[in-house]
Design an enzyme around this catalytic site. Structure first.
Site, PDB file in Angstrom:
ATOM      1  N   THR A  83       0.853  -1.184   0.000  1.00  0.00           N
ATOM      2  CA  THR A  83       0.000   0.000   0.000  1.00  0.00           C
ATOM      3  C   THR A  83       0.891   1.237   0.000  1.00  0.00           C
ATOM      4  OG1 THR A  83      -1.721  -1.170   1.211  1.00  0.00           O
ATOM      5  CG2 THR A  83      -1.820   1.230   1.236  1.00  0.00           C
ATOM      6  N   LEU A 128      -7.259  -7.678   0.927  1.00  0.00           N
ATOM      7  CA  LEU A 128      -7.425  -8.910   1.696  1.00  0.00           C
ATOM      8  C   LEU A 128      -7.787  -8.600   3.139  1.00  0.00           C
ATOM      9  CD1 LEU A 128      -4.251 -10.830   0.440  1.00  0.00           C
ATOM     10  CD2 LEU A 128      -6.531 -10.716  -0.604  1.00  0.00           C
ATOM     11  N   CYS A 163      -3.928  -1.967   8.642  1.00  0.00           N
ATOM     12  CA  CYS A 163      -4.331  -1.149   7.495  1.00  0.00           C
ATOM     13  C   CYS A 163      -5.025   0.160   7.870  1.00  0.00           C
ATOM     14  CB  CYS A 163      -5.227  -1.957   6.568  1.00  0.00           C
ATOM     15  SG  CYS A 163      -4.404  -3.357   5.793  1.00  0.00           S
ATOM     16  N   LYS A 173      -8.655  -8.408  15.625  1.00  0.00           N
ATOM     17  CA  LYS A 173      -9.846  -9.071  15.112  1.00  0.00           C
ATOM     18  C   LYS A 173      -9.630 -10.570  15.255  1.00  0.00           C
ATOM     19  CE  LYS A 173     -10.532  -9.504  10.673  1.00  0.00           C
ATOM     20  NZ  LYS A 173     -10.707  -9.249   9.224  1.00  0.00           N
TER      21      LYS A 173
END
Length: 441
Positions: free
Chosen positions: A122, A153, A263, A324
């Site tokens: 990124t 993803l 991210c 998560k």
């Protein structure tokens, strides 16, 4: 086709293994000799469902290999993907492109034929332009192309996302690069996966814009949850009511302790820095970042109120540490500021995570790591659900209640209904569930 993947982190390893599973011949390259040796031995550097089996299978079939030798790794490659880290730069939030540019310089010197250089990392808008300049500066063979192919993803579902993508974004400035990438992804066309062909800068910005929008949805529903608590509404029903509108969609409308991971935090900051340099104000994204920071910081206050207002001398059990479920990733996890503030308030903390302990231990000194969820609850004044692992969705609440000293179940992911919890003598403190008053936190 023959592909090379520079970087064996989350993006590089998953992408390389999936490309190999399509039938391409993939060489993954990394400078970390110990990491490469472990992968060859079947030990994955990250925890991702299905990845170990996928890597082992494609190694056995001769489609996937690993090396520390860049020159040998790219020798037969038609395209070389760059999948190295771009962390937020300390102090200003800009994406740190040190590893990207270092890889490009080494690649330029090692290449013996024209190749397509593809950024999967990124990167900010304009990075592809600079990569093209570096290739020329370092004497790369004439005819090299540069393309952007951002990944989308989800950790915990990365293999499925790669093989059944919502879209494939390809940013290139020449037909050769576009055709090479279309051929690489041709196996996915059988599933009619939409491919977006665009310019490099547009592709680079698409990745940041996508993550910023999803982060915005999370911050939005968290603020709505606060309003639900104040007026006696239920945020889960509100989310369902608006999520059924296909213009909005149900995903990322789950109230909780704020977003984290590799991210959203860094990409929202990097987008703000890009906008700042371009002289374009991004007020919505700026607010999203502030709301999320405040959200994570306020979670300890909820726990304190659930145990009577003071954390001093209280034992708090924390279930879930990773940002998560289905990952061992602790980057910017909401559990970190929560636990730090619990400790600062004088609490004793015991925590359990199904796979995150190794990554969490150096980040969370001063806490006890329990062996399971029930040991976490032993003697606790409150148990806090921070990460919604499947293991925590069907707890034996009777055993939890028996082991606890207090009665507070602080459910930051709304895993349980209030009535279900109260059957066992516990008091449920959810997020935005319209229950606040006598049990207000």
């Amino acid at each position: 086709m023959h592909l090379a993947m520079i970087g064996t982190g989350y993006v590089g390893l998953v992408s390389g293994a999936c490309f190999a599973d399509f039938g391409h011949h993939v060489t993954c390259i990394d400078k970390d000799t110990a990491k490469i040796d472990k992968i060859k031995a079947g030990v994955m550097p990250i925890w991702e469902p299905g990845l170990e089996g996928l890597v082992k299978s494609n190694i056995q079939h001769g489609r996937l290999s690993f090396t520390t030798d860049l020159k040998a790794g790219i020798e037969r490659a038609d395209a070389v993907f760059i999948a190295v880290g771009t962390p937020a730069r300390r102090g200003d939030g800009h994406a740190d492109l040190t590893y990207v540019y270092e890889a490009v310089r080494e690649l330029a010197k090692a290449a013996t034929k024209p190749i397509v250089v593809v950024t999967k990392s990124t990167v900010p808008v304009g990075t592809g332009d600079r990569i093209a300049e570096i290739l020329k500066e370092e004497g790369a063979p004439e005819g090299c192309s540069v393309a952007s192919n951002p990944e989308f993803l989800r950790e915990g579902a990365a293999i499925r996302d790669f093989k059944i993508p919502d879209r494939i974004v390809v940013g290139a400035e020449d037909d050769h690069a576009r055709e090479v990438l279309k051929e690489i992804y041709r196996p996915l066309f059988l599933n009619q996966a939409p491919i977006v062909l665009t310019g490099r800068r547009t592709a680079e910005l698409t990745k940041y814009a996508a993550n910023a929008f999803l982060a915005m949805k999370i911050s939005f529903i968290n603020e709505v949850a606060d309003l639900c608590e104040a007026v006696g509404a239920d945020v889960q029903e509100v989310a369902r009511g608006i999520g059924l509108d296909n213009r909005i969609g149900a995903k990322f409308l789950h109230a909780g302790p704020g977003y984290g991971g590799s991210c959203f935090p860094k990409d929202t900051l990097a987008l703000l820095r890009t906008a700042e340099e371009a002289g374009v104000e991004q007020r919505i994204i700026s607010t999203v970042v502030s709301v999320n920071d405040d959200r994570k910081a306020a979670m300890a206050d909820r726990v304190a109120k659930a145990v009577g207002g003071s954390l001093k001398g209280k034992r708090i059990g924390v279930l879930g540490l990773t940002f998560k479920p289905n990952t061992d990733d602790m980057r910017d996890a909401p559990s970190i500021p929560l636990i730090q503030r619990l400790l600062e308030g004088g609490a004793e903390v015991a925590a359990f995570d199904p796979v995150g302990r190794e990554q969490a231990e150096p980040l969370l000194p001063g806490i006890t790591f329990a062996e399971d969820e029930y040991e976490t609850a032993a003697g606790a004044d409150a148990v806090v659900i921070v990460t919604e692992w499947d293991e925590f969705r069907a707890l034996d609440l009777e055993v939890i209640a028996q082991k606890m000293k207090g009665k507070a179940l602080v459910d930051l992911r709304n895993v349980y209904d209030r009535a279900e919890v109260e059957r066992f003598g516990l008091v449920h403190f959810g997020v935005g569930r319209g229950q606040y008053g006598a049990n207000s936190v």
